[in-house]
Design a protein around this motif. Sequence first.
Motif, short mmCIF file in Angstrom:
data_model
loop_
_atom_site.label_atom_id
_atom_site.label_comp_id
_atom_site.label_asym_id
_atom_site.label_seq_id
_atom_site.Cartn_x
_atom_site.Cartn_y
_atom_site.Cartn_z
N GLU A 40 3.67 -4.94 1.55
CA GLU A 40 3.81 -3.90 0.56
C GLU A 40 5.17 -3.63 -0.09
OE1 GLU A 40 2.87 -0.05 2.44
OE2 GLU A 40 1.95 0.67 0.51
N LEU A 61 5.52 -5.78 -3.01
CA LEU A 61 4.78 -5.29 -4.13
C LEU A 61 5.38 -4.41 -4.78
CD1 LEU A 61 0.91 -5.26 -2.43
CD2 LEU A 61 1.84 -6.68 -4.66
N PRO A 110 -0.61 2.32 -11.65
CA PRO A 110 -2.07 1.50 -10.80
C PRO A 110 -3.02 2.13 -11.92
CG PRO A 110 -0.61 2.91 -9.17
CD PRO A 110 -0.16 3.24 -10.24
N TYR A 122 -3.43 -9.30 -4.75
CA TYR A 122 -3.87 -7.83 -4.26
C TYR A 122 -4.20 -7.03 -5.54
CZ TYR A 122 -2.21 -8.72 0.65
OH TYR A 122 -2.00 -9.37 1.71
N GLU A 123 -5.27 -6.65 -5.55
CA GLU A 123 -5.40 -5.28 -6.54
C GLU A 123 -4.60 -3.98 -5.80
OE1 GLU A 123 -9.75 -4.31 -7.36
OE2 GLU A 123 -9.23 -2.74 -8.52
N VAL A 124 -3.91 -3.34 -6.73
CA VAL A 124 -3.22 -2.23 -6.15
C VAL A 124 -4.03 -1.24 -6.88
CG1 VAL A 124 -1.10 -0.92 -6.08
CG2 VAL A 124 -0.91 -3.41 -6.01
N ARG A 125 -4.92 -0.38 -6.06
CA ARG A 125 -5.90 0.39 -6.91
C ARG A 125 -5.05 1.94 -6.85
NH1 ARG A 125 -11.58 -0.60 -3.40
NH2 ARG A 125 -12.23 -2.16 -4.77
N GLN A 138 -2.96 1.81 -1.44
CA GLN A 138 -4.44 1.25 -1.55
C GLN A 138 -4.41 0.14 -2.00
OE1 GLN A 138 -6.72 4.61 -3.04
NE2 GLN A 138 -8.61 3.11 -2.97
N TYR A 139 -4.79 -1.03 -0.97
CA TYR A 139 -4.71 -2.35 -1.69
C TYR A 139 -5.97 -3.19 -1.28
CZ TYR A 139 0.03 -0.99 -1.28
OH TYR A 139 1.12 -0.01 -1.51
N ARG A 140 -6.43 -3.90 -2.25
CA ARG A 140 -7.74 -4.73 -1.91
C ARG A 140 -7.11 -6.43 -2.31
NH1 ARG A 140 -12.73 -6.76 -5.05
NH2 ARG A 140 -11.63 -6.05 -6.75
#
Length: 340
Positions: free
Chosen positions: A121, A124, A136, A151-154, A158-160
């Motif tokens: 993190e 990122l 984001p 990673y999608e940083v929503r 909050q990461y996917r």
Amino acid sequence: MRVLGVETSCDETAAAVVEVGDAASERPRARALSNVVHTQAEVHEKFGGVVPELASRDHLQRVLPVLDEALREAGCALRDLDGISVTRGPGLVGALLVGVQVGKSLAAGARLPLVGVNHIEGHLLAVLLSDHAPAPPWLGLVVSGGHTSLYEVRALGQYRALGHTLDDAAGEAFDKVAKLLGLPYPGGAHIDRLAQGGDRTKYTFPRGLSRRSKTVQFDFSFSGLKTAVQTHVREHGQADLADLCASFQEAVCDALTLRAVRAARGAGLHALVICGGVAANSRLRALALERCAAEEISLHLPSPKLCTDNGAMIAMAGAVHLARGERAAAQMSADPGWRL
Ligand code: KG4
Ligand code: ZN
């Protein structure tokens, strides 16, 4: 708010103070007041890789002087801080413990809030310390010695995870290939420099996962590439070292940028952040710029000093969590296998 960040997860002892304007917002205004990094490259160089016991011992010896310097450079004392952030994982357990214990002791002694953050993190969120950070959602490509992930940083915090390397990390591939070419550790920057005088189209090395790419669209694989370079050197020698470096580097950068752009398109994201030590690579930066421009994706690259391991990125991630009221539990310890 002012946050002190401490990083000791691998082979850099680092500390920094960052000042963050509105840490609870999705695009905080932030800058590093100091960013002190002591690298252990010299300690590990003769072994061709990081020796965990030596890493822990060197962290122990360096962490307090590095902390002092970070505070002095920032012109602050502990009482001027609003919190402390420390890397809790992932990384080498003995190395992480040094930073965690120092962070806990300082926080307790100075009665400051403490938070333990994830190293990935930190990579990122390093982009928030540069001038043009995206709001984001955005796509983050983390490429370091230990990790290669998308990673999608929503939202901040909050990461996917969209994809990972299935074997070697990109930086690990650079370091292993550098080792077999007889270059010093860590080899990424040496390959980058040598490649600048080489022909990147001279040899076509594998990009990894070509046949499986329909099912694991955003995963990476670099071990086949390393073997291909090894086989090439065994059969043909390495007289054309510059061409070899440039062709190997092209294969890594091609695989990384292709999947990143594909993932951005797939997830409907229009901003890409590339971070981690390998993001300092000059060809990766140039190729990403080219491909993102063609796809109308805005590209955000932290400065090379913010790409390799540093304390500012840990302070930045810590500020985001502290501003949301998160605090480390009294029994917090290192978490060497922590997945983001
Ligand atoms: O993020 P980082 O400092 O530490 C980890 O968390 O692993 O990344 C270190 C990695 C090493 O593998 C190093 O060889 C690589 O980043 N690296 C580079 C360059 N500078 C550092 N790789 C390619 N080109 C570079 N210019
Ligand atoms: Zn790192």
